[in-house]
Design a protein around this motif. Structure first.
Motif, mmCIF file in Angstrom:
data_model
loop_
_atom_site.group_PDB
_atom_site.id
_atom_site.type_symbol
_atom_site.label_atom_id
_atom_site.label_comp_id
_atom_site.label_asym_id
_atom_site.label_seq_id
_atom_site.Cartn_x
_atom_site.Cartn_y
_atom_site.Cartn_z
ATOM 1 N N UNK A 60 0.678 -1.844 -0.398
ATOM 2 C CA UNK A 60 0.538 -2.876 -1.353
ATOM 3 C C UNK A 60 -0.528 -2.065 -2.376
ATOM 4 N N UNK A 61 -0.564 -2.881 -3.425
ATOM 5 C CA UNK A 61 -1.776 -2.683 -4.538
ATOM 6 C C UNK A 61 -0.960 -3.019 -5.823
ATOM 7 N N UNK A 62 -2.026 -2.907 -6.904
ATOM 8 C CA UNK A 62 -1.612 -3.549 -7.868
ATOM 9 C C UNK A 62 -1.378 -2.162 -8.918
ATOM 10 N N UNK A 63 -0.257 -2.384 -9.518
ATOM 11 C CA UNK A 63 0.432 -1.020 -10.348
ATOM 12 C C UNK A 63 1.002 -1.741 -11.623
ATOM 13 N N UNK A 64 1.162 -0.795 -12.508
ATOM 14 C CA UNK A 64 2.045 -1.087 -13.705
ATOM 15 C C UNK A 64 3.126 0.164 -13.975
ATOM 16 N N UNK A 65 3.730 0.053 -12.903
ATOM 17 C CA UNK A 65 4.905 0.943 -13.358
ATOM 18 C C UNK A 65 5.992 0.630 -14.527
ATOM 19 N N UNK A 66 6.224 -0.484 -14.363
ATOM 20 C CA UNK A 66 7.106 -0.725 -15.397
ATOM 21 C C UNK A 66 6.949 -2.015 -16.321
ATOM 22 N N UNK A 67 5.751 -2.246 -16.743
ATOM 23 C CA UNK A 67 5.351 -3.266 -17.269
ATOM 24 C C UNK A 67 3.918 -3.641 -17.172
ATOM 25 N N UNK A 71 0.401 -7.104 -8.849
ATOM 26 C CA UNK A 71 0.205 -6.705 -7.072
ATOM 27 C C UNK A 71 1.665 -6.556 -6.665
ATOM 28 N N UNK A 72 2.014 -5.500 -5.870
ATOM 29 C CA UNK A 72 3.285 -5.443 -5.206
ATOM 30 C C UNK A 72 2.864 -5.135 -3.907
ATOM 31 N N UNK A 73 3.899 -5.821 -2.951
ATOM 32 C CA UNK A 73 3.724 -5.450 -1.518
ATOM 33 C C UNK A 73 5.339 -4.866 -1.222
ATOM 34 N N UNK A 74 5.186 -3.523 -0.936
ATOM 35 C CA UNK A 74 6.356 -2.843 -0.786
ATOM 36 C C UNK A 74 6.632 -2.478 0.675
ATOM 37 N N UNK A 75 7.941 -3.006 1.161
ATOM 38 C CA UNK A 75 8.273 -2.967 2.432
ATOM 39 C C UNK A 75 9.570 -1.884 2.464
ATOM 40 N N UNK A 76 9.401 -0.793 2.819
ATOM 41 C CA UNK A 76 10.305 0.334 2.652
ATOM 42 C C UNK A 76 10.525 1.180 4.207
ATOM 43 N N UNK A 77 11.900 1.753 4.180
ATOM 44 C CA UNK A 77 12.403 2.049 5.282
ATOM 45 C C UNK A 77 12.799 3.612 4.784
ATOM 46 N N UNK A 100 4.001 -10.095 -7.288
ATOM 47 C CA UNK A 100 3.254 -11.242 -7.421
ATOM 48 C C UNK A 100 2.824 -11.536 -8.753
ATOM 49 N N UNK A 101 2.382 -12.669 -9.209
ATOM 50 C CA UNK A 101 1.745 -13.238 -10.217
ATOM 51 C C UNK A 101 0.413 -12.652 -10.122
ATOM 52 N N UNK A 102 -0.273 -12.227 -11.410
ATOM 53 C CA UNK A 102 -1.767 -11.660 -11.237
ATOM 54 C C UNK A 102 -2.584 -12.695 -10.680
ATOM 55 N N UNK A 103 -3.512 -12.437 -9.766
ATOM 56 C CA UNK A 103 -4.657 -13.130 -9.177
ATOM 57 C C UNK A 103 -5.836 -12.193 -8.647
ATOM 58 N N UNK A 104 -7.024 -12.862 -9.024
ATOM 59 C CA UNK A 104 -8.202 -11.808 -8.817
ATOM 60 C C UNK A 104 -8.160 -11.791 -7.128
ATOM 61 N N UNK A 105 -7.723 -12.714 -6.592
ATOM 62 C CA UNK A 105 -7.869 -12.107 -4.935
ATOM 63 C C UNK A 105 -6.784 -11.323 -4.693
ATOM 64 N N UNK A 106 -5.719 -11.205 -5.307
ATOM 65 C CA UNK A 106 -4.800 -10.187 -4.801
ATOM 66 C C UNK A 106 -5.289 -8.579 -5.451
ATOM 67 N N UNK A 107 -5.727 -8.756 -6.589
ATOM 68 C CA UNK A 107 -6.315 -7.446 -7.175
ATOM 69 C C UNK A 107 -7.425 -6.996 -6.306
ATOM 70 N N UNK A 108 -8.317 -7.837 -5.734
ATOM 71 C CA UNK A 108 -9.463 -7.302 -4.956
ATOM 72 C C UNK A 108 -9.174 -6.680 -3.679
ATOM 73 N N UNK A 109 -7.741 -6.908 -3.133
ATOM 74 C CA UNK A 109 -7.438 -6.314 -2.119
ATOM 75 C C UNK A 109 -7.262 -4.743 -2.075
ATOM 76 N N UNK A 110 -7.337 -4.184 -3.537
ATOM 77 C CA UNK A 110 -7.172 -2.653 -3.581
ATOM 78 C C UNK A 110 -5.780 -2.278 -3.159
ATOM 79 N N UNK A 111 -5.808 -1.028 -2.614
ATOM 80 C CA UNK A 111 -4.242 -0.632 -2.167
ATOM 81 C C UNK A 111 -4.377 -0.195 -0.727
ATOM 82 N N UNK A 112 -3.424 -0.138 -0.110
ATOM 83 C CA UNK A 112 -3.119 0.107 1.380
ATOM 84 C C UNK A 112 -1.975 0.875 1.639
#
Length: 155
Positions: A60-67, A71-77, A100-112
């Protein structure tokens, strides 16, 4: 011996898990998508017999890949694809991307990011438990994503 499905069936099986147990027209929340991903992750596929042939990734993390930044949570196989001589050729990844819609709490999570691989000494349920105990999970688990995007790509 139980037949393991081919990798080509992975996207359809993930879609089925996301629909399973959901009320008609209900949009899954983060917890629903996570549980569906884990059910999908327990299914074993017909992959080469190598250590990294079948892996699950939560990132997860906040990204601007196509806009705008999202904040994006990516579950991948990720599946290894072998050539005709059973040597590594490439990977195929099947993604369940929750945005997810922008929110300071989500942005504060950083990436992981965290990986799990079948065929190792790791246990899928223990991996999932460790992730669900992270403080970040408390922030995002009950949120409804603004968008869920399923896709498959070759990497």
């Amino acid at each position: 011996m139980t037949r393991r499905p081919p990798i080509g069936e992975a996207m359809g099986l993930l879609e089925s898990e996301l629909r399973a147990g959901r009320r008609a027209l209900a949009y899954p929340d983060t917890e629903d998508a996570w549980l569906a991903f884990l059910r999908f992750g327990r299914r074993l596929f017909d992959v080469p017999d190598t250590p990294d042939a079948d892996g699950l990734l939560l990132q997860y993390g906040t990204h601007s890949f196509d806009g705008p930044p999202t904040f994006t949570l990516d579950l991948a196989r990720q599946f290894e694809i072998a050539d005709s001589n059973d040597n590594y050729d490439h990977y195929v990844q099947v993604h369940c991307e929750l945005r997810y819609r922008p929110a300071p709490a989500l942005q504060a999570l950083g990436s992981f990011d965290s990986w799990f691989f079948h065929g190792t000494r790791d246990d899928l349920d223990e991996w999932a438990q460790r992730l669900s105990e992270r403080a970040a999970w408390t922030t995002i688990r009950m949120l409804k994503p603004a968008e869920i995007r399923l896709y498959q790509e070759q990497v």
